[in-house]
Design an enzyme around this catalytic site. Structure first.
Site, PDB file in Angstrom:
ATOM      1  N   CYS A  43       6.544 -15.758 -31.489  1.00 50.36           N
ATOM      2  CA  CYS A  43       6.374 -16.287 -30.279  1.00 50.36           C
ATOM      3  C   CYS A  43       5.772 -17.939 -30.553  1.00 50.36           C
ATOM      4  O   CYS A  43       6.246 -19.463 -30.423  1.00 50.36           O
ATOM      5  CB  CYS A  43       4.887 -15.962 -29.417  1.00 50.36           C
ATOM      6  N   HIS A 445      -3.282 -31.038  -0.535  1.00 49.35           N
ATOM      7  CA  HIS A 445      -2.678 -31.543   0.440  1.00 49.35           C
ATOM      8  C   HIS A 445      -2.500 -33.023  -0.466  1.00 49.35           C
ATOM      9  O   HIS A 445      -3.488 -34.031  -1.036  1.00 49.35           O
ATOM     10  CB  HIS A 445      -2.549 -32.490   1.035  1.00 49.35           C
ATOM     11  N   GLU A 450       0.603 -26.354  -1.920  1.00 46.99           N
ATOM     12  CA  GLU A 450       0.181 -25.767  -0.474  1.00 46.99           C
ATOM     13  C   GLU A 450       0.501 -24.595  -0.117  1.00 46.99           C
ATOM     14  O   GLU A 450       0.109 -24.447   1.392  1.00 46.99           O
ATOM     15  CB  GLU A 450      -0.388 -27.163   0.089  1.00 46.99           C
TER      16      GLU A 450
END
Ligand code: NDP
Length: 459
Positions: A43, A445, A450
């Site tokens: 990693c 928003h 959303e």
């Protein structure tokens, strides 16, 4: 009572090994960790970290052109590979040091050297005999490449992270995580990239809608994606980047040729179990070399455990971390001994292709098999940013819902920062959220996220 040098000797200083060792020491065990290379494993050194840093770099290419629509006038941008590589290497060296000091602070002794298991309680580290009550094998994996005429002129992801320059033309072979990530990086940085996949759907183990959507986006970004194609031979003088490689391709019976300076195999990984003395100690491995463990990560030998890529379950860093913590708790946490297991359900994962892919839970295909009737919600759109940037990149989102219980079984996305977004929704799936609860959640928003709480009509 037998006395051992340590309560736990971990072999392998990657994500899983380091985490298990730290937690075991925290629970009061005397722990040593043997590592023959740099701490941090795949990693840190040859995977997630350098890949993500290079992916950031590759994204700038698009960011510069996206900026114009927002009023920015930029001069001619140029890219310098040595700068990126030097900065990336510096960061990795810093992480190697962080891993060492973290282990030292946790009172885990780091033994630099190659470990070989002698028997159930003995390990030789560069010839030095060390005894331990428990041995944990966390040696990870390595990239494999197929063998055919000229295949030795190709490289793997390990070599990719050490290339001394950006290849002008690159062929990437494979259709999984590494293939789409490295093809995207090379393309973003300016190579002319051909992605060659023997199958017909990228990321074939994921929901079937994701691969085709990603492929279409990658093609729009300039990658030549060829399906049902195999490389029959590579003709070249060497693997060096200044040597042009001539590839003979076979696309469903049609023969083609293609030239590239770099041929990159992203054709899978294998467990790192050679030269570990596993056979001598009686540890059972599969035909592909991976170690067989039970639900508590115990091998066929009672005192030897194994976690991470070497057990070939789910090759993801956070999974190795979780497995490491289970082993440490089961062996050493007072009152917890032997109690913990690990659920492999709802493991979120992201692919850092351009655009990103992220997913949690069941694919539509698996949900249909396991649950019968499912409701599917899908949305495809151009994100707000691209109304001004002029980019044609599109975003895809999908929910898989059990029709009986209304539980959201799977959540899938192709689009910018998909991993960041899906991580949060993974908590909801882990809690068993229903579609009604998604619907009752107020959106933020204007965001892309959303959309996941706004999809109302099943298809
Ligand atoms: P994958 O198993 O994801 O993909 C291997 C690809 O190589 C597949 O498309 C496979 O084709 C193809 N392939 C295999 N053998 C051959 C061959 N002989 N000739 C041509 N093509 C071949 O492996 P990766 O190496 O990409 O990644 C390994 C694992 O590492 C991943 O599964 C993931 O768990 C982890 N990883 C995670 C990342 C992340 O979290 N973002 C990033 C990178 C890796 P086919 O589909 O037909 O089998």
């Amino acid at each position: 009572m037998t006395t051992y040098d340590y309560d736990l000797l971990t072999i392998g200083g990657g994500s899983g090994g380091v985490r298990a060792s730290r937690f075991a020491a925290q629970y009061g065990a005397r722990v040593a960790l043997a590592e023959k290379s740099d701490l941090g494993g795949t990693c840190v050194n040859l995977g997630c970290i350098p890949k993500k840093l290079m992916s950031y770099s590759a994204h700038f290419h698009e960011d510069f052109s996206d900026a114009k629509g927002f009023g920015w006038q930029l001069g001619q941008a140029t890219f310098d590979w040595p700068t990126l590589m030097a900065n990336k290497d510096r960061e990795i060296e810093r992480l190697n040091r962080v891993y060492r000091t973290t282990l030292e602070h946790a009172l885990v002794e780091v033994l630099d050297g190659h470990a070989q298991i002698e028997d159930a309680h003995t390990v030789l580290i560069d010839g030095q005999r060390i005894s331990a009550r428990f041995i944990l094998v966390a040696t990870g994996g390595y990239p494999t490449q197929p063998v055919f005429s000229g295949s030795e002129h190709g490289i793997t992801s390990d070599d990719f992270f050490h290339l001394d320059r950006l290849p002008a033309r690159a062929v990437v072979i494979g259709g999984g995580y590494i293939a789409v990530e490295l093809a995207s990086i090379l393309n973003g940085l300016g190579s002319k990239v051909t992605l060659i996949y023997r199958g017909s759907r990228l990321l074939r183990t994921m929901d079937h809608d994701l691969g085709p959507f990603l492929a279409a986006e990658m093609v729009k970004k300039g990658i030549d994606v060829r399906f049902d194609t195999i490389v029959e031979s590579i003709h070249a003088a060497s693997a060096e980047l200044d040597e042009v490689k001539h590839l003979k391709l076979n696309q469903s019976g049609h023969k083609h040729e293609i030239d590239a300076e770099c041929v990159l195999f992203a054709t899978g990984r294998q467990a790192n179990t050679a030269n570990l003395g596993l056979e001598k100690a009686g540890v059972t491995v599969r035909e592909n070399g991976s170690i067989i463990v039970d639900a508590q990560f115990k091998t066929s030998i009672d005192s030897i455990y194994a976690i991470g890529d070497v057990i070939d379950r789910v090759a993801l860093t956070p999974v190795a971390l979780a497995e490491g913590m289970v082993v440490a708790a089961n062996l050493f946490q007072t009152g917890e001994q032997g109690k913990r297991g690990l659920s492999y359900e709802n493991i979120p994962t992201a692919v850092f292709s351009h655009p990103n892919v992220a997913t949690v839970g069941l694919t539509e295909q698996d949900a249909r098999k396991n649950y019968g009737t499912v409701k599917i919600f899908k949305s495809e759109f151009r994100m707000l940013k691209h109304t001004l940037s002029g980019s044609s990149e599109r975003t895809f989102m999908k929910l898989v819902v059990d029709a009986d219980s209304d539980r959201v079984l799977g959540l899938h996305m192709v689009g910018a920062d998909a991993g960041e977004l899906v991580q949060g929704f993974a908590v909801a799936l882990q809690c068993g959220a229903t579609k009604a609860q998604f619907d009752a959640t107020i959106g933020i928003h204007p965001t892309m996220a959303e959309e996941f709480v706004s999809m109302r009509t099943p298809i």
